[in-house]
Write an enzyme that holds these catalytic residues in place. Structure first.
Site, short mmCIF file in Angstrom:
data_model
loop_
_atom_site.label_atom_id
_atom_site.label_comp_id
_atom_site.label_asym_id
_atom_site.label_seq_id
_atom_site.Cartn_x
_atom_site.Cartn_y
_atom_site.Cartn_z
N GLY A 31 27.71 4.06 -27.92
CA GLY A 31 26.50 4.82 -28.24
C GLY A 31 25.38 3.95 -28.77
CD GLN B 189 30.67 2.85 -20.78
OE1 GLN B 189 29.60 3.22 -20.31
NE2 GLN B 189 31.56 3.69 -21.30
CD GLU C 76 -2.68 -1.26 2.55
OE1 GLU C 76 -2.58 -0.31 3.36
OE2 GLU C 76 -3.42 -2.24 2.73
CD GLU D 107 8.95 -11.38 -3.25
OE1 GLU D 107 8.51 -11.93 -2.23
OE2 GLU D 107 8.21 -11.04 -4.20
#
Length: 384
Positions: A339, A335, A126, A362
């Site tokens: 790019g 990495q 909750e 969890e």
């Protein structure tokens, strides 16, 4: 426990299914924004993946925890969000029904869950109650017909797509932890409302929801276990859940490592494959080592659970280390790709996003460290 040959056959069959039916499509499913197709979920049900921990006589596979972890790894190598959806139905829901359900509840819910005709979600968290399960505010009050449930649950995996919810609610506020009970709530019950489907960083092929329970009326046949058993039931499957998350982390990291190794062997700079450059080769070596270590921790925790030992510390160690490893390995894989790895059409980009939540759900890794530290203070020994 499955014989080694049967275990290998199941793991191999799962890997082949994932490579054929899941891995090639996960990117398109994400881009479409509609999650995993219902046809695939149905197929997984037909193949028994929603009944992995259910006894044979109730239609399940009755796997030991070690095999369950290995199957989970294979599924997560394809799509971790989908795997989380599968796992939550298996444990805690099916496992709790298996251990605490009546014969009538087994026939009504566990058998169709094991067959994949129904899928389940678990409702504990909750807004102010996550790791602190005793702080839940959802209330189940006695009514003329049995029980009336009111409350709001957050971060519900499969909260929209599931057919049955295992709901943790307070039945006796003055009794503390002994005043919490668990209920089986069909999601088509009047008063079950999905308030929103969360827009997440990763696990985008699985619905995660905030759900309101507005005056849901249930008969006594929907109570799982006895009144007041809910806290014990909710916590009983933490070890299995943490082993499952560790296995998910291993699957995600393994997929990322495999992509990184393949790319490093093919990509050339300065006249040779980048895997031959020491900086890249050493990075891959560290990734492979951490992956192997986390898998060993996870399978050790699973073996302890199968042997009936207290696996709490081992499961916490496995979950914390494997999820931390997955975050590091997926980052390193990105990495290696340079790019290219930052682009949406590169598989490691999705794996990087999917890995991040594994140290949160969890039980956060902070909670895992607390479990381990308390055990050490109480006299835990590192001897095998």
């Amino acid at each position: 426990m499955l014989p080694d040959t049967a275990q290998r056959q199941l793991v191999d069959a799962t890997r082949e299914f994932v490579q054929r039916e899941i891995t090639p499509h996960v990117g398109a499913w994400e881009r479409a924004g509609e999650g995993v197709p219902e046809t695939l979920l149905s197929r997984l049900g037909e193949l028994g993946y929603f009944g992995l921990l259910v006894p044979h006589e109730l239609g399940g596979s009755d796997l030991d925890m070690r095999t369950y972890a290995r199957v989970t790894e294979e599924l997560a190598a394809g799509d971790c969000g989908l795997t989380n959806l599968v796992n939550v139905s298996n444990s805690p829901v099916c496992a709790a029904l298996r251990d605490h359900g009546s014969a009538a509840q087994h026939a009504r819910w566990l058998v169709p869950l094991a067959a994949g005709r129904l899928r389940a979600c678990f409702m504990l968290t909750e807004a102010a109650a996550g790791s602190d399960a005793a702080a839940i505010t959802t209330r189940a009050r006695r009514s003329a017909n049995g029980w009336r449930i009111d409350g709001v649950k957050r971060f519900v995996t499969a909260g929209k797509s599931a057919h049955l919810a295992l709901v943790v609610a307070v039945t006796e506020p003055q009794a503390g932890k002994r005043g919490i009970s668990t209920f089986l709530v069909p999601t088509d019950t009047p008063g079950y409302r999905v308030l929103r489907v969360e827009d997440k960083l990763g696990h985008r092929n699985c619905d995660t929801c905030e759900v309101a329970l507005d005056g849901i009326e249930l008969g006594d046949e929907h109570l799982l276990g006895a009144p007041g058993d809910g806290y014990r039931i909710a916590l009983a499957y933490l070890n299995g859940g943490r082993i499952g998350v560790a296995a998910q982390a291993i699957g995600v990291a393994r997929a990322a490592l495999e992509h990184a190794m393949a790319y490093a062997r093919e990509r050339e700079t300065f006249g040779r494959a980048i895997v031959e450059h020491q900086a890249v080769g050493f990075r891959l070596a560290r990734m492979a080592t951490r992956l192997a270590a986390a898998r060993a921790l996870t399978l050790d925790a699973a073996a302890r659970a199968d042997a009936g030992e207290d696996a709490a510390v081992a499961a916490s160690m496995a979950k914390a280390e494997a999820s931390s490893m997955a975050e590091a390995v997926t980052s390193a894989a990105l990495q290696v790709h340079g790019g290219q790895g930052y682009l949406r059409d590169c598989p490691v980009e999705k794996l990087y996003r999917d890995a991040r939540v594994l140290s949160i759900y969890e039980g956060t890794n902070d909670i895992q460290q607390l479990v381990i530290a308390r055990a050490i203070a109480a006299g835990w020994s590192p001897r095998p």
